[in-house]
Scaffold this motif. Structure first.
Motif, PDB file in Angstrom:
ATOM      1  N   GLN A   1       0.824  -1.210   0.000  1.00 17.31           N
ATOM      2  CA  GLN A   1       0.000   0.000   0.000  1.00 17.31           C
ATOM      3  C   GLN A   1       0.859   1.261   0.000  1.00 17.31           C
ATOM      4  O   GLN A   1       0.563   2.231  -0.707  1.00 17.31           O
ATOM      5  CB  GLN A   1      -0.935  -0.017   1.215  1.00 17.31           C
TER       6      GLN A   1
ATOM      7  N   GLN B   1      -5.957   6.531 -14.539  1.00 14.60           N
ATOM      8  CA  GLN B   1      -5.949   7.983 -14.764  1.00 14.60           C
ATOM      9  C   GLN B   1      -4.603   8.481 -15.291  1.00 14.60           C
ATOM     10  O   GLN B   1      -4.523   9.558 -15.875  1.00 14.60           O
ATOM     11  CB  GLN B   1      -6.265   8.736 -13.460  1.00 14.60           C
TER      12      GLN B   1
ATOM     13  N   TYR C   1     -14.040   1.612 -13.915  1.00 15.91           N
ATOM     14  CA  TYR C   1     -13.626   0.306 -14.437  1.00 15.91           C
ATOM     15  C   TYR C   1     -14.260  -0.003 -15.791  1.00 15.91           C
ATOM     16  O   TYR C   1     -13.651  -0.673 -16.638  1.00 15.91           O
ATOM     17  CB  TYR C   1     -13.920  -0.803 -13.418  1.00 15.91           C
TER      18      TYR C   1
ATOM     19  N   THR D   1     -18.376   1.998  -8.255  1.00 12.14           N
ATOM     20  CA  THR D   1     -17.173   2.425  -8.975  1.00 12.14           C
ATOM     21  C   THR D   1     -17.529   2.641 -10.438  1.00 12.14           C
ATOM     22  O   THR D   1     -18.216   1.818 -11.039  1.00 12.14           O
ATOM     23  CB  THR D   1     -16.071   1.354  -8.873  1.00 12.14           C
TER      24      THR D   1
ATOM     25  N   GLU E   1       1.028   4.141  -3.008  1.00 13.98           N
ATOM     26  CA  GLU E   1       0.882   5.589  -2.812  1.00 13.98           C
ATOM     27  C   GLU E   1       2.085   6.334  -3.404  1.00 13.98           C
ATOM     28  O   GLU E   1       1.937   7.393  -4.020  1.00 13.98           O
ATOM     29  CB  GLU E   1       0.734   5.910  -1.321  1.00 13.98           C
TER      30      GLU E   1
ATOM     31  N   LEU F   1      -8.574  -1.348  -5.555  1.00 14.92           N
ATOM     32  CA  LEU F   1      -9.364  -0.790  -6.652  1.00 14.92           C
ATOM     33  C   LEU F   1      -9.039   0.698  -6.855  1.00 14.92           C
ATOM     34  O   LEU F   1      -8.975   1.177  -7.998  1.00 14.92           O
ATOM     35  CB  LEU F   1     -10.857  -0.974  -6.365  1.00 14.92           C
ATOM     36  N   GLN F   2      -8.794   1.409  -5.753  1.00 13.94           N
ATOM     37  CA  GLN F   2      -8.394   2.811  -5.853  1.00 13.94           C
ATOM     38  C   GLN F   2      -7.033   2.936  -6.560  1.00 13.94           C
ATOM     39  O   GLN F   2      -6.814   3.827  -7.387  1.00 13.94           O
ATOM     40  CB  GLN F   2      -8.312   3.440  -4.452  1.00 13.94           C
ATOM     41  N   PHE F   3      -6.129   2.019  -6.239  1.00 16.26           N
ATOM     42  CA  PHE F   3      -4.815   1.989  -6.884  1.00 16.26           C
ATOM     43  C   PHE F   3      -4.965   1.769  -8.396  1.00 16.26           C
ATOM     44  O   PHE F   3      -4.322   2.451  -9.203  1.00 16.26           O
ATOM     45  CB  PHE F   3      -3.955   0.881  -6.247  1.00 16.26           C
TER      46      PHE F   3
ATOM     47  N   GLU G   1      -7.533   2.518 -10.165  1.00 13.64           N
ATOM     48  CA  GLU G   1      -8.100   3.734 -10.750  1.00 13.64           C
ATOM     49  C   GLU G   1      -6.999   4.780 -10.984  1.00 13.64           C
ATOM     50  O   GLU G   1      -6.981   5.461 -12.018  1.00 13.64           O
ATOM     51  CB  GLU G   1      -9.187   4.319  -9.850  1.00 13.64           C
ATOM     52  N   ASN G   2      -6.068   4.889 -10.022  1.00 13.64           N
ATOM     53  CA  ASN G   2      -4.939   5.816 -10.191  1.00 13.64           C
ATOM     54  C   ASN G   2      -4.112   5.440 -11.423  1.00 13.64           C
ATOM     55  O   ASN G   2      -3.655   6.309 -12.168  1.00 13.64           O
ATOM     56  CB  ASN G   2      -4.046   5.811  -8.951  1.00 13.64           C
TER      57      ASN G   2
ATOM     58  N   ALA H   1     -10.851  -2.305  -1.429  1.00 13.35           N
ATOM     59  CA  ALA H   1     -11.142  -0.909  -1.801  1.00 13.35           C
ATOM     60  C   ALA H   1      -9.851  -0.167  -2.147  1.00 13.35           C
ATOM     61  O   ALA H   1      -9.803   0.598  -3.116  1.00 13.35           O
ATOM     62  CB  ALA H   1     -11.872  -0.202  -0.655  1.00 13.35           C
ATOM     63  N   HIS H   2      -8.801  -0.398  -1.342  1.00 13.26           N
ATOM     64  CA  HIS H   2      -7.522   0.261  -1.600  1.00 13.26           C
ATOM     65  C   HIS H   2      -6.942  -0.200  -2.944  1.00 13.26           C
ATOM     66  O   HIS H   2      -6.417   0.611  -3.714  1.00 13.26           O
ATOM     67  CB  HIS H   2      -6.539  -0.041  -0.468  1.00 13.26           C
TER      68      HIS H   2
END
Length: 875
Positions: free
Chosen positions: A744, A806, A843, A840, A748, A798-800, A802-803, A795-796
């Protein structure tokens, strides 16, 4: 309070080892006990004209080394230490350095200039030492104040070093303007001191990156270019060479601003190539090589038709200069040196001209052929002058990359037999260049997809016969012959056949290459290395029909490796030769293992010798050399893959060397290779690796926490987590509490913007790839049993992802891995992930982008992930 260090510094340079050792220990002790006083003492020693030059020189060197280091963690430590020094200490050191710039002793001035720049590199980015640039510029004098030449020279040197050390954005434009004004004035032909002009020209070279704004201004740019061009005509050869070095840098940095000056530059460079001393002529040629590089890069990057109006600055300078540039370069090819050392690849006018000619061919393609071929035809058969024959051959070989196959193939078909017969030329230089040219023919005009083929069943027997005879020639010729065999073999790759036209000659080729490695005169040249590299390539592209011969090669190479372990090592030279040979032989065994281990039909060739090979590799580890350890590790990784579960019997003895490799922070390449081997072993042993996982995971976690370990090793470590999880499945649970925070934190870190830094962008992609491979392995390892363990992290993750989505700088590898992990997450967690995907949005767009991709593998992965997510959402 300053210490008296003169005698200690002199003793530290004593020829008496005992005296020297005591002095070195004293210096180290002073530094550790009172760093502030020690540094002040060194600066005073350097500044004092009454002190001996030898003590001043060493004082300056120690001072410089106390501010900077090549190794990043050590450099950070030294910077932190300087920043922490009391300001009163720095207030004594910096004036002493500035004072030294006016010393009559050149060594002292030079060292002080370097140390000033090292301090500037630390302080200017932090807003400290704001008066530095102003105080240096004051040393240059003005209309009413004429400063001594030696002070101006040292000051310009210091300004140049500051520009070299400090990033362009650190200095204000006003400061940049002042520096450039001082530098360009120092270059002016009205300056009577050549040392000042030389220092000014070197300073301009270092300041060019700062001059972006100035080069946008026509008047300022014209003035700078006029000063540089004038300096190329200086009576001092050093100034002329430095001026051409500036032109080379301008050609690369400000290509889009060169158009108004290119005709004058051609005249200047042409005159230098024909009339000036070699160091100057070499830089003049280098200018055109740099322009070629720029135009080749533009063609490759944009890959568009530049015939119409284009926003991309592409002036086709090389194409415009072609009619005059090519004859100039061809003339340089006949300037060979009779006694040049061919084994060392001597860099002279002829080599530079040929290299530039090759770049010109790549820049303009077919257009170069009619300009070069008349020169080749006129000179290649000259019976009286070997220089003409060698130059013609070199010219022909140089243009084989760039022009189209349609243009080159007929020429090569006509030339090939002539080249083969030229391998019997009476001159060694001609044979050397002919062998190199044959290698170029095989590299660029030989392969399964090339029609019509240059190499046919009709001419292949003659080619092989000539190469196998010429490999017995002098070491430099034999080395180039090995290169030709390398590319000849490579051209038969990807044929997809059980046999190749090379197969009937396979035993003789191996025999000739092994004989070349055993030549006594191969040790002091690159011949032995080239012969082994070629042997590797010949084995790598070999086909099923020659597999029995490859198997027979195993005991031969093992015996050679065994002999190196029995070698009498009586000197450091002997030790170097032993290390080099062991590394080469481990490399050969790795290639053989990979080749034979890739097929069930040939794997027996590895299995029957596995115990003996492993025994040899373990003995090799006793030789403490990073190069050998790296090659032996790679070979062991290949052996683990080939032997599978059987590799387990070696683990108890091998594990300590595996652990040593993982602990090797200093030789980080060994650590990186060892991490890769852990992955190989996990894939080979599956759950049988479990007894060793506590130790391995402990060391991998230590590696990730270390500031000493090179950052390039960390992405493979994350990937290795995935390999371990995949191998031991649910047993990875005990490591999850340690591994996930690391993953994690790295996720980041990888999300931080890279601000257009290509190196950081590459590293960020490597880091993300490693993280994603870890997640994929962990998900798949837990899928059958313990799938719920990953729910808190979903969740973390999936956020990664998404980053990653982007970020438009993500590469294809990361894209594919991210889509795969998204599918793994849905597949492993099932209904537990449904709620996450329901809230979300990104995706769907990410999957649609990948499904429409031309990359079939990415498309299939995305379709699988989409199907899996759809399944869990529909309940």
């Amino acid at each position: 309070m300053a210490l008296e260090v003169t005698q200690i510094l002199l003793n530290a340079q004593s020829p008496d080892g005992t005296v020297r050792k005591i002095a070195e220990d004293n210096l180290k002790q002073y530094q550790e006990q009172n760093l502030s006083a020690f540094l002040v003492s060194l600066s005073h020693e350097l500044a004092n004209d009454d002190k001996p030059p030898e003590s001043r020189r060493l004082a300056g060197l120690i001072l410089k080394n106390s501010l900077d280091a090549k190794e990043s963690s050590r450099k950070h430590e030294l910077v932190t230490r300087w920043v922490a020094l009391d300001s009163t200490v720095k207030a004594q050191i910096k004036p002493a350095l500035s004072q030294t710039l006016s010393s009559m002793v050149a060594d002292a001035r030079h060292t002080a200039a370097q140390v000033i720049a090292k301090i500037a590199a630390i302080e200017l980015p932090q807003g400290d030492w704001p008066e530095l640039v102003g105080s240096l510029l004051a040393n240059m004098g003005g209309p009413q104040v004429e400063q001594p030449s030696h002070l101006k020279q040292a000051t310009l040197e210091a300004l140049g070093y500051v520009c070299e050390e400090v990033s362009a954005e650190i200095l204000a434009q006003e400061q940049v303007n002042s520096i450039l004004t001082a530098v360009v004035q120092g270059m002016n032909s009205s300056e009577t001191s050549n040392d000042v002009r030389l220092a000014a020209t070197h300073a301009l070279y270092n300041a060019l990156d700062f001059a972006q704004t100035n080069f946008e201004n026509d008047m300022e740019r014209d003035y700078i270019m006029r000063m540089v061009c004038e300096a190329t005509l200086s009576p001092d050869v050093r100034v002329r060479q430095a001026a051409f070095e500036c032109l080379v840098s301008i050609g690369s940095t400000y290509y889009d601003k060169l158009a108004p000056y290119i005709q004058d530059i051609f005249a200047i460079t042409s005159k230098a190539v024909k009339e000036d001393e070699e160091p100057v002529a070499l830089q003049a040629i280098e200018f055109w090589s740099s322009i070629c590089d720029e135009e080749i890069e533009i063609q490759e990057d944009y890959n568009v038709d530049f015939s119409g109006d284009s926003e991309v600055p592409y002036f086709q300078f090389i194409k415009q200069a072609l009619p005059a540039l090519v004859p100039m370069l061809l003339e340089t090819l006949t300037k060979q040196e009779e006694d040049q050392d061919l084994d060392e690849g001597a860099w002279n006018l002829s080599m530079a001209g040929g290299t530039c000619l090759g770049l010109v061919a790549r820049a303009v393609g077919d257009d170069i052929v009619p300009l070069v071929m008349p020169f080749v035809e006129q000179n290649v058969s000259n019976p009286l002058d070997w220089r003409c024959r060698e130059a013609a051959t070199y010219a022909f070989g140089s243009i084989l990359e760039g022009p189209s196959l349609d243009k080159l193939t007929p020429l090569v078909n006509l030339a090939l037999n002539f080249m083969l017969s030229a391998m019997k030329d009476v001159n060694n230089h001609v044979k050397d260049t002919t062998a190199w040219t044959l290698g170029r023919i095989f590299e660029f005009l030989h392969g399964p997809s090339l029609e019509p083929p240059v190499i046919t069943p009709t001419n292949l027997p003659l080619i092989i016969a000539v190469l196998l005879e010429s490999i017995n020639d002098t070491p430099n010729v034999a080395e180039k012959v090995c290169g030709a065999i390398y590319f000849l073999a490579q051209g038969y790759e990807d044929g997809g056949q059980s046999s190749t036209p090379l197969s009937p000659y396979f035993p003789k080729i191996l025999e000739a290459l092994l004989a070349a490695t055993a030549r006594e005169d191969s040790v002091d040249s690159r011949l032995r290395t080239c012969a082994y590299e070629t042997l590797n390539e010949v084995v790598r592209i070999s086909t099923d029909d020659t597999a029995p011969i490859v198997v027979q090669l195993v005991p031969v190479i093992m015996e050679k490796l065994n002999q190196t372990l029995e070698m009498a090592v009586l000197s450091s030279d002997d030790r170097e030769k032993q290390i080099e040979l062991q590394a080469l032989l481990c490399g050969v065994l790795q290639v053989i293992i990979q080749k034979l281990g890739a097929s069930e039909l040939t794997k027996y060739g590895v299995v029957q010798f596995a115990d003996q090979m492993m025994g040899l590799f373990l003995r090799v580890f006793a030789c403490r050399s990073a190069t050998v350890h790296e090659e032996a590790m790679l070979a062991i990784g290949a052996l683990a893959y080939a032997t599978g579960a059987e590799f387990g019997k070696y683990m108890s003895e091998f594990y300590r060397y595996l652990e040593m490799g993982l602990q090797n922070f200093e030789e980080y390449q060994v650590c990186a290779v060892t991490v890769g081997v852990v992955g190989d072993i996990c894939r080979a042993l599956d759950e049988k690796v479990l007894p060793y996982c506590d130790g391995i995971m402990t060391q991998l976690l230590k590696d990730l926490s270390s500031n000493q370990l090179h950052r390039s090793v960390k992405p493979p470590i994350f990937s290795c987590f995935g390999d371990i999880a995949l191998a031991i499945g649910e047993h990875f649970e005990k490591y999850l509490i340690y591994a996930m925070p690391m993953l994690q934190g790295a996720a980041e870190l990888s999300a931080q913007p890279t601000a257009g830094d290509d190196e950081m962008t590459d590293y960020s992609n490597q880091l993300r790839s490693g993280i994603l491979e870890a997640y994929s392995g962990i998900f798949q390892g837990f899928k059958s049993n313990k799938a719920d363990l990953m729910a808190p992290y979903a969740a973390h993750i999936l956020q990664f992802i998404e980053n990653v989505y982007q970020d438009k700088d993500r590469d294809d590898v990361v894209t594919k891995a991210a889509i795969g992990v998204m599918g793994d997450l849905a597949d492993t967690l099932g209904a537990n992930a449904a709620a996450l995907f329901q809230c979300t949005v990104f995706y769907k767009d990410f999957l649609d982008e990948c499904i429409s991709s031309d990359d079939q593998q990415l498309k299939e992965t995305a379709e699988w992930a989409q199907g899996t997510i759809t399944r869990i959402l529909s309940g």
